[in-house]
Structure formats: structure tokens, C-alpha cells
Design a protein around this motif. Structure first.
Motif, PDB file in Angstrom:
ATOM      1  N   GLN A   1      -8.127   5.562 -12.257  1.00  0.00           N
ATOM      2  CA  GLN A   1      -7.819   6.998 -12.163  1.00  0.00           C
ATOM      3  C   GLN A   1      -8.229   7.540 -10.783  1.00  0.00           C
ATOM      4  OE1 GLN A   1      -6.725   8.413 -15.197  1.00  0.00           O
ATOM      5  NE2 GLN A   1      -6.078  10.208 -14.016  1.00  0.00           N
ATOM      6  N   ALA A   2      -9.412   7.121 -10.324  1.00  0.00           N
ATOM      7  CA  ALA A   2      -9.928   7.615  -9.039  1.00  0.00           C
ATOM      8  C   ALA A   2      -8.988   7.240  -7.895  1.00  0.00           C
ATOM      9  CB  ALA A   2     -11.321   7.041  -8.789  1.00  0.00           C
ATOM     10  N   GLY A   3      -8.257   6.156  -8.082  1.00  0.00           N
ATOM     11  CA  GLY A   3      -7.334   5.715  -7.042  1.00  0.00           C
ATOM     12  C   GLY A   3      -6.147   6.645  -6.845  1.00  0.00           C
ATOM     13  N   LEU A   4      -5.925   7.531  -7.828  1.00  0.00           N
ATOM     14  CA  LEU A   4      -4.735   8.400  -7.740  1.00  0.00           C
ATOM     15  C   LEU A   4      -4.931   9.563  -6.774  1.00  0.00           C
ATOM     16  CD1 LEU A   4      -3.779   8.451 -11.516  1.00  0.00           C
ATOM     17  CD2 LEU A   4      -2.585   7.271  -9.665  1.00  0.00           C
ATOM     18  N   ASP A   5      -6.197   9.862  -6.428  1.00  0.00           N
ATOM     19  CA  ASP A   5      -6.453  10.993  -5.524  1.00  0.00           C
ATOM     20  C   ASP A   5      -6.173  10.604  -4.077  1.00  0.00           C
ATOM     21  OD1 ASP A   5      -7.280  12.431  -7.690  1.00  0.00           O
ATOM     22  OD2 ASP A   5      -9.383  11.798  -7.482  1.00  0.00           O
TER      23      ASP A   5
ATOM     24  N   LEU B   1      -2.377  -3.777   7.186  1.00  0.00           N
ATOM     25  CA  LEU B   1      -3.292  -4.773   6.601  1.00  0.00           C
ATOM     26  C   LEU B   1      -3.877  -4.292   5.277  1.00  0.00           C
ATOM     27  CD1 LEU B   1      -5.322  -6.056   9.704  1.00  0.00           C
ATOM     28  CD2 LEU B   1      -3.378  -7.149   8.584  1.00  0.00           C
ATOM     29  N   GLY B   2      -3.763  -3.005   5.002  1.00  0.00           N
ATOM     30  CA  GLY B   2      -4.360  -2.426   3.798  1.00  0.00           C
ATOM     31  C   GLY B   2      -5.408  -1.409   4.190  1.00  0.00           C
ATOM     32  N   LEU B   3      -5.740  -0.489   3.290  1.00  0.00           N
ATOM     33  CA  LEU B   3      -6.736   0.548   3.598  1.00  0.00           C
ATOM     34  C   LEU B   3      -8.064  -0.092   3.991  1.00  0.00           C
ATOM     35  CD1 LEU B   3      -6.362   3.231   0.760  1.00  0.00           C
ATOM     36  CD2 LEU B   3      -5.493   3.291   3.111  1.00  0.00           C
ATOM     37  N   LEU B   4      -8.693   0.474   5.003  1.00  0.00           N
ATOM     38  CA  LEU B   4      -9.963  -0.081   5.487  1.00  0.00           C
ATOM     39  C   LEU B   4     -11.003  -0.123   4.370  1.00  0.00           C
ATOM     40  CD1 LEU B   4     -11.628  -1.171   7.833  1.00  0.00           C
ATOM     41  CD2 LEU B   4     -12.265   1.178   8.378  1.00  0.00           C
ATOM     42  N   SER B   5     -11.083   0.963   3.563  1.00  0.00           N
ATOM     43  CA  SER B   5     -12.103   0.998   2.494  1.00  0.00           C
ATOM     44  C   SER B   5     -11.891  -0.163   1.510  1.00  0.00           C
ATOM     45  CB  SER B   5     -12.040   2.331   1.753  1.00  0.00           C
ATOM     46  OG  SER B   5     -10.720   2.551   1.281  1.00  0.00           O
ATOM     47  N   ALA B   6     -10.630  -0.494   1.247  1.00  0.00           N
ATOM     48  CA  ALA B   6     -10.337  -1.594   0.315  1.00  0.00           C
ATOM     49  C   ALA B   6     -10.692  -2.937   0.953  1.00  0.00           C
ATOM     50  CB  ALA B   6      -8.857  -1.557  -0.076  1.00  0.00           C
ATOM     51  N   ARG B   7     -10.396  -3.086   2.234  1.00  0.00           N
ATOM     52  CA  ARG B   7     -10.710  -4.363   2.906  1.00  0.00           C
ATOM     53  C   ARG B   7     -12.217  -4.541   3.041  1.00  0.00           C
ATOM     54  NH1 ARG B   7      -8.485  -4.276   8.048  1.00  0.00           N
ATOM     55  NH2 ARG B   7      -7.650  -2.162   7.905  1.00  0.00           N
ATOM     56  N   GLN B   8     -12.927  -3.410   3.221  1.00  0.00           N
ATOM     57  CA  GLN B   8     -14.399  -3.504   3.273  1.00  0.00           C
ATOM     58  C   GLN B   8     -14.946  -3.976   1.918  1.00  0.00           C
ATOM     59  OE1 GLN B   8     -15.022   0.539   4.542  1.00  0.00           O
ATOM     60  NE2 GLN B   8     -15.548  -0.070   6.649  1.00  0.00           N
ATOM     61  N   ALA B   9     -14.326  -3.478   0.850  1.00  0.00           N
ATOM     62  CA  ALA B   9     -14.791  -3.886  -0.491  1.00  0.00           C
ATOM     63  C   ALA B   9     -14.521  -5.376  -0.711  1.00  0.00           C
ATOM     64  CB  ALA B   9     -14.088  -3.046  -1.560  1.00  0.00           C
ATOM     65  N   VAL B  10     -13.392  -5.877  -0.235  1.00  0.00           N
ATOM     66  CA  VAL B  10     -13.078  -7.311  -0.364  1.00  0.00           C
ATOM     67  C   VAL B  10     -14.097  -8.120   0.439  1.00  0.00           C
ATOM     68  CG1 VAL B  10     -11.411  -9.131   0.209  1.00  0.00           C
ATOM     69  CG2 VAL B  10     -10.618  -6.979  -0.799  1.00  0.00           C
TER      70      VAL B  10
ATOM     71  N   PRO C   1      -2.675   3.779  -4.481  1.00  0.00           N
ATOM     72  CA  PRO C   1      -3.662   4.079  -5.539  1.00  0.00           C
ATOM     73  C   PRO C   1      -4.524   2.872  -5.902  1.00  0.00           C
ATOM     74  CG  PRO C   1      -1.534   5.011  -6.096  1.00  0.00           C
ATOM     75  CD  PRO C   1      -1.313   4.163  -4.872  1.00  0.00           C
ATOM     76  N   ILE C   2      -3.920   1.698  -5.937  1.00  0.00           N
ATOM     77  CA  ILE C   2      -4.713   0.540  -6.336  1.00  0.00           C
ATOM     78  C   ILE C   2      -5.657   0.113  -5.208  1.00  0.00           C
ATOM     79  CG2 ILE C   2      -2.964  -1.229  -5.789  1.00  0.00           C
ATOM     80  CD1 ILE C   2      -5.324  -1.177  -8.765  1.00  0.00           C
ATOM     81  N   GLN C   3      -5.237   0.345  -3.975  1.00  0.00           N
ATOM     82  CA  GLN C   3      -6.152   0.058  -2.860  1.00  0.00           C
ATOM     83  C   GLN C   3      -7.357   1.004  -2.910  1.00  0.00           C
ATOM     84  OE1 GLN C   3      -4.467  -0.794   1.081  1.00  0.00           O
ATOM     85  NE2 GLN C   3      -2.477  -0.331   0.189  1.00  0.00           N
ATOM     86  N   ARG C   4      -7.070   2.279  -3.220  1.00  0.00           N
ATOM     87  CA  ARG C   4      -8.176   3.240  -3.332  1.00  0.00           C
ATOM     88  C   ARG C   4      -9.096   2.878  -4.496  1.00  0.00           C
ATOM     89  NH1 ARG C   4      -7.359   7.178   0.115  1.00  0.00           N
ATOM     90  NH2 ARG C   4      -5.271   8.048   0.399  1.00  0.00           N
ATOM     91  N   ALA C   5      -8.517   2.332  -5.546  1.00  0.00           N
ATOM     92  CA  ALA C   5      -9.325   1.992  -6.735  1.00  0.00           C
ATOM     93  C   ALA C   5     -10.132   0.708  -6.533  1.00  0.00           C
ATOM     94  CB  ALA C   5      -8.399   1.826  -7.948  1.00  0.00           C
ATOM     95  N   LEU C   6      -9.762  -0.071  -5.531  1.00  0.00           N
ATOM     96  CA  LEU C   6     -10.343  -1.419  -5.406  1.00  0.00           C
ATOM     97  C   LEU C   6     -11.874  -1.460  -5.324  1.00  0.00           C
ATOM     98  CD1 LEU C   6      -9.501  -4.415  -5.282  1.00  0.00           C
ATOM     99  CD2 LEU C   6      -9.629  -4.245  -2.805  1.00  0.00           C
TER     100      LEU C   6
END
Ligand code: PLP
Length: 394
Positions: free
Chosen positions: A54-58, A66-75, A282-287
């Protein structure tokens, strides 16, 4: 009108025909092949998963190839945990060397485009799961098998692998833990593969989607090749196996190796990824939130896999069946005696006991007597199916 690339064999195999007929006739099927985690009746932290999704929808659309930086940092942080657990000693992979795609299958497609021209070749493990043949066909790339043999553990046939390298070969692909054997790349094997890659100017691609399921102690197994710098290396993982969310559609590729080919590969991958902008925002934000839940999810998964494996090992004790050791992954491989009348074991078991298994040849496990069972199956079904299987073989 249509390309050769899109020319597929659509005939159903005898086992698929038989199971469809059985279901159509209303006969029960004890399905020991089920491997869809969203139908496995697992006690996952559903409300936390829902909240993370749900949080990924905002937020607004901010495309980054390459993908959102926040998502790549989480990976990067998730894989660093794997590196630490496995004491790999490899440097952590910075977000700038991570690419997000909507699946590992899509990552393979980008890597084949990056590395191969039409007619080039890639070495793929045998046994392994049957996607590679199709991926190769879709890219006009020949997939040549490199075999492993079972002898008190799975061993790469290095002589056959070396002999299979041709001037058109562009990469060696490994799956670790392997699907379905669970075999894990050892440090000695990684060194040999890297030496071959250096000698023949090949890339190393390692599919590590099952890395979170590795059993301890790892012994001489490599937990992850992320950060390996002995040759240009791509380490693949994704949400479908790490968080049991195949429908969330997100995967990662970590690029490492000597600085020059790494920079070159990343620059090309970025342009290719920019063409498609594969992963949904959204899924990148949720990652980050989802990966925080991975340890909890993997604990639930581990209980299921190990519970089913223990039951299987107990039931086959003293019979003609043999369960091969499982180092990781979601499957167990069974070795059986010669089937009656030389029939296919999987077909025989379906017809005589209503038990659905996967025959070894689905995974290029050659020779008689190999069956693959999913350890993800709901325990009641698994137990009933294994009991029926053991009775039918006896
Ligand atoms: C070894 C392996 N790699 C990749 C995949 C597919 O993963 P994804 O859902 O990310 O495409 C599978 C699916 O079963 C698999 O077994």
C-alpha cells in the motif's frame, strides 16, 4: 508471417494429457508439484505485506532506468546480509551497480541482448529448470548444456564444460542453489568458472533466486557471487522467491567484476532499460518495506520446506527410494529403481496412485528413475501424496 523465433512446439506431453483427463473425469490428484507460493497456505505476515504494498502507491512517477535509488539501496542492503551470512569477503555492491527489472526472466532477456548477437551461444546448467531453452530461442541464442553429475553430491563436469566453449560462446550461466537439485556453487567451482570466463572473455551469470533458502552450515558453498570481481559477473535475485511474491514482479541484477567491463555493461544496460522502463514504480517504492519482511517470510517458508523434507526422508527410509541431500531451493529430488515395464515413473504414479510428480526429464535429469517433488506443497497433501507414492513404488 511469423518469425522462427516465435515458432514453438505446442504439443502436450503424455503426463499433462493424463492429468487433465484425470481431473476432467473427476478423479482425485495428489499434486506434489505445486510451487505457487501464493497458493501454498503459508502463515505469512499478510497485513504487514499489504501495508508495505500500500505504501508503494504514494508519490509521483520518477522514472530511473536502473530503478529507483531507494529500491536499489534496499537491494544492496539485503544482499549485503547474504554476503555477511555467507562470509563471502566480496565488497558490497553499490546501488549504482544494481539494475531492477520486473522479473529475473526479464533480466535474462536484457543480459542476452547485452552479451549476444544472433547465433551466439551461452552455456547453461544441466540439470536445471526449463526456461533457458525458450529464452535462447527468443534471442536467437543457442543454449549449450554444461552437465553436472550426481555422485555423493552434485559435481560440475569441468571437462565437458570446457569442451563446450566455442568461439561463439559469450557467457556461462549457473543457478545456485540450483532448481531442482538444490546444488550450490562451491568456492572451487567458482574459481574454475571465473578462470574459464577470463580465458575465453565470457561473462558469468549466476541465478541466485533461491539464495535465501540456503541451509547452514554452508560448508564450501558460495552464498552469493554478488561483488565477485574475478570476471564480469551478474548475480540475479527477485521478490518472487525472496518474499514469495511472484505477482509483485520485481527482480534485481547486481553487476560486479573488473571496473572497465562493469562500467561498460552498466552504461549499455542503462540505455536498454531506459527503452523499456521495466519495473513498476509502486512496487519499487514498496521494496524497502517488503525486504524488511524477508527474514520473517523466509522463516515461515523454511518451516514448510524442512517439515516436508523431514517427512519425506522418514517415509523413504528402508525403501528402494532415495532422497538426495537438499542444500537449498524448494524441491527434493528422488532416485527410484527401474520402473515397471520401463514406463515413465511419473505417468505410472499418476495412473496407479493419483500422485502427480515432476519427471526428471522436465529438468534434463537424464537416465531412469528421477522424480522431483515440490517441498512447498501443503503438508496434508504432501503427506498423503508421499505415502501413496511410496506404497505404489513398493
Ligand atoms: C532458478 C529460477 N530462476 C528464475 C525464476 C523466475 O523468477 P522470476 O519470477 O523473477 O522471473 C525461477 C522460477 O521458478 C527459477 O526457478
Amino acid at each position: 508471417m511469423f518469425s522462427q523465433r516465435a515458432q514453438f512446439v505446442t504439443d502436450q506431453n503424455a503426463l499433462t494429457v493424463a492429468v487433465t483427463a484425470r481431473r476432467d473425469a473427476g478423479l482425485p490428484v495428489l499434486d506434489l508439484t505445486a510451487s505457487n507460493p501464493t497458493r501454498a497456505d503459508l502463515a505469512l505476515p499478510q497485513s504487514a505485506i499489504r501495508a508495505a504494498l500500500q505504501a508503494g502507491l504514494d508519490g509521483a512517477y520518477e522514472p530511473d532506468p536502473l530503478g529507483l535509488l531507494s529500491a536499489r539501496q534496499a537491494v544492496a542492503a539485503h544482499v549485503a546480509q547474504l554476503q555477511r551470512r555467507g562470509q563471502t569477503g566480496f565488497a558490497t555492491v553499490p546501488p549504482a551497480q544494481i539494475l531492477l527489472t520486473s522479473s529475473t526472466s526479464e533480466a535474462y532477456a536484457l543480459l542476452l541482448t547485452l552479451l549476444c548477437d544472433a547465433g551466439d551461444r551461452v552455456l547453461v546448467p544441466q540439470p536445471s529448470y526449463p526456461l533457458f531453452e525458450f529464452l535462447g530461442q527468443l534471442h536467437d541464442v543457442r543454449m549449450d548444456p554444461w552437465p553436472s553429475q550426481y555422485a555423493d553430491g552434485w559435481h560440475i563436469d569441468m571437462a565437458a564444460l570446457t569442451a563446450a566453449i566455442t568461439p561463439q560462446t559469450r557467457a556461462i550461466l549457473a543457478v545456485s542453489p540450483n532448481n531442482p537439485t538444490g546444488a550450490v556453487l562451491t568456492w572451487g567451482e567458482l574459481d574454475l568458472l571465473a578462470a574459464l570466463c577470463r580465458e575465453h572473455d565470457l561473462a558469468l551469470i549466476v541465478d541466485e533466486v533461491f539464495a535465501d533458502t540456503l541451509r547452514q552450515p554452508l560448508g564450501d558453498g558460495v552464498a552469493t557471487v554478488a561483488g565477485h570481481d574475478g570476471c564480469l559477473t551478474f548475480a540475479l535475485g527477485g521478490l518472487s522467491k525472496t518474499c514469495l511474491l511472484p505477482h509483485a514482479k520485481l527482480a534485481w541484477t547486481l553487476v560486479s567484476g573488473p571496473p572497465e567491463p562493469v562500467a561498460d555493461a552498466l552504461q549499455r544496460l542503462e540505455t536498454m532499460a531506459d527503452t523499456y522502463l521495466c519495473a513498476a514504480t509502486p512496487i519499487q517504492r514498496a521494496l524497502p518495506g517488503l525486504l524488511d519482511l524477508a527474514p520473517m517470510i523466509q522463516t515461515v517458508l523454511r518451516e514448510r520446506l524442512q517439515g516436508n523434507l523431514r517427512f519425506l526422508q522418514h517415509e523413504v527410509r528402508g525403501t528402494a527410494l532415495d532422497v538426495l541431500p537438499v542444500a537449498g531451493g524448494w524441491s527434493a529430488v528422488l532416485r527410484l529403481p527401474q520402473p515397471p515395464d520401463d514406463r515413465d515413473w511419473a505417468l505410472y504414479l499418476l495412473e496407479t496412485a493419483g500422485v502427480l510428480t515432476q519427471p526428471g526429464w522436465f529438468f534434463d535429469l537424464h537416465g531412469d528413475g528421477w522424480l522431483v517433488l515440490s517441498l512447498l506443497v501443503v503438508p496434508e497433501t504432501f503427506r498423503a501424496g508421499v505415502r501413496a507414492l511410496v506404497a505404489a513404488v513398493a
